[in-house]
Write a protein that holds these residues in place. Structure first.
Motif, PDB file in Angstrom:
ATOM      1  N   LEU A 155       2.484  -5.856  13.469  1.00 43.30           N
ATOM      2  CA  LEU A 155       3.453  -4.756  13.340  1.00 43.30           C
ATOM      3  C   LEU A 155       2.894  -3.492  13.986  1.00 43.30           C
ATOM      4  O   LEU A 155       1.671  -3.295  14.009  1.00 43.30           O
ATOM      5  N   ILE A 156       3.793  -2.646  14.482  1.00 45.19           N
ATOM      6  CA  ILE A 156       3.433  -1.343  15.017  1.00 45.19           C
ATOM      7  C   ILE A 156       4.186  -0.295  14.197  1.00 45.19           C
ATOM      8  O   ILE A 156       5.404  -0.419  14.011  1.00 45.19           O
ATOM      9  N   GLY A 157       3.458   0.726  13.675  1.00 44.45           N
ATOM     10  CA  GLY A 157       4.094   1.791  12.886  1.00 44.45           C
ATOM     11  C   GLY A 157       4.276   3.034  13.737  1.00 44.45           C
ATOM     12  O   GLY A 157       3.300   3.595  14.242  1.00 44.45           O
ATOM     13  N   LEU A 158       5.532   3.485  13.903  1.00 42.56           N
ATOM     14  CA  LEU A 158       5.800   4.648  14.762  1.00 42.56           C
ATOM     15  C   LEU A 158       5.934   5.946  13.962  1.00 42.56           C
ATOM     16  O   LEU A 158       6.164   7.004  14.532  1.00 42.56           O
ATOM     17  N   GLY A 159       5.812   5.857  12.616  1.00 45.40           N
ATOM     18  CA  GLY A 159       5.884   7.078  11.816  1.00 45.40           C
ATOM     19  C   GLY A 159       6.572   6.820  10.489  1.00 45.40           C
ATOM     20  O   GLY A 159       6.859   5.667  10.140  1.00 45.40           O
TER      21      GLY A 159
END
Ligand code: KDG
Length: 352
Positions: A155-159
């Motif tokens: 997963l990638i967290g953008l904010g």
């Protein structure tokens, strides 16, 4: 031919071929169709799903995100939004991202503790006194440190977006003092901090996915639930819950997540468009959520909910009763991280 081989064949070969043809490398994801064009932005369809309704500030935030992405990409990055758990609840959609079967979801951080346990520090009751403190911690080094633990889980967290301060509703009686929690069957998110905290208050908590809550309240499988006012209004919980107690007991963030399988295919230009849009739409969503929570209080009064305040003395008694639970989880989540967060909050409060 076994489906996964068939699916594997179709899904990997074609993009691979296209990429080979276009010589720009990287296979396509299961869901995003991609055709090669010059300039680093490809034609892509991006599926974005949430558990809340389109009319909720989170739904409006996702519409704003779509608008910004499509505008910045000249219409090449097409965002398809799915509301009201059409693609499943927070945990199901998060697993779909890990598998590359969906591109984006914006769940509460509470159901994510099974993936990155450190998100659990945000589930400590009465942690933040107001949204300003929450923004400072989430948009600061601590918030980033926890998002940086996501890539190893696909997963990638953008904010962070805002779900908000949660309040208790129930069908039995007003909850004005700690003893009023005794024996109440309360639905919680799938999060052990919440479960153990409510148990410490003598309640009888049950973890449940969000889309099951209304029916569980209507059928009296549970007596109550807790959510921000905007959600209580948007999901019409007032139809099956006469009592609303303004506990403001936990602030829940949303985490803006992208599938790493999808993200790794993107050009830097495409990544920047999604990152900037997630931040800009996030600011919009937070502001909208704060305005809506004010309006929802009046709207819920107009819906004849019996609303009671909870005094700071009672909140302090509740906080003291759940402190052993918090201390236990602080060890699990990392006492250094918890200390760093509490030090930041002390510093913010000393600036007043
Ligand atoms: O879209 C987010 C919802 O799925 C959920 O997180 C809402 O706060 C929520 C809850 O109580 O499950």
């Amino acid at each position: 031919m076994k489906t996964w081989v068939k699916r594997l064949g179709v899904s990997v070969l074609i993009p691979g071929l296209l990429a080979a043809v276009a010589g720009c490398g990287g296979g396509g994801s299961q869901t995003a169709q991609s055709t090669t064009t010059a300039g680093g932005i490809k034609e892509r369809v991006i599926k974005a799903g949430i558990g809340l309704n389109e009319d909720h500030p989170e739904g409006q935030g996702l519409k704003k995100f779509k608008e910004i992405v499509e505008q910045k990409s000249g219409g090449k990055l097409k965002v398809q939004n799915y509301y009201a758990a059409q693609l499943g609840d927070d945990q199901k959609m998060t697993e779909a991202l890990k598998g590359g079967l969906q591109e984006i979801t914006v769940p509460s951080t509470s159901p994510l503790v099974g993936t990155v346990k450190e998100f659990g520090i945000f589930d400590f009751p009465f942690l933040f006194n107001n949204e300003k403190e929450a923004d400072a911690v989430l948009d600061g080094p601590i918030g980033k440190k926890i998002l940086d633990k996501l890539p190893e889980h696909g997963l990638i967290g953008l904010g962070y977006w805002e779900n908000g301060f949660r309040n208790l509703t129930n069908s039995k009686h007003p909850v004005a003092k700690m003893e009023d929690f005794q024996g109440l069957k309360i639905r919680t998110m799938q999060n052990t901090v919440h479960l153990d905290a409510f148990k410490a208050l003598g309640a009888n908590p049950t973890p449940m996915a969000f889309s099951e809550v209304y029916n569980a309240l209507e059928s009296k499988t549970v007596d109550g639930q807790e959510n921000p006012l905007a959600t209580i209004e948007s999901n019409k919980f007032y139809e099956v819950q006469p009592y609303l107690s303004l506990t403001n007991h936990v602030y829940t963030p949303f985490a803006f997540l992208v599938s790493k399988k999808f993200w790794d295919q993107l050009s830097d230009e495409e990544k920047k468009i999604l990152q900037d849009a997630a931040v800009e739409a996030g600011k919009y969503e937070r502001q909208l959520n704060r305005e809506q929570n004010q309006k929802s209080l009046d709207n819920l009064k107009a819906k004849n909910m019996k609303i009671n305040e909870v005094s700071n003395e009672e909140k302090a008694r509740i906080q003291a009763a759940v402190k052993p639970v918090i201390d236990q989880y602080a060890k699990k989540f990392g006492e250094d991280l918890v200390k760093e967060m509490n030090d930041q909050l002390k510093q913010i409060r000393s600036q007043k």
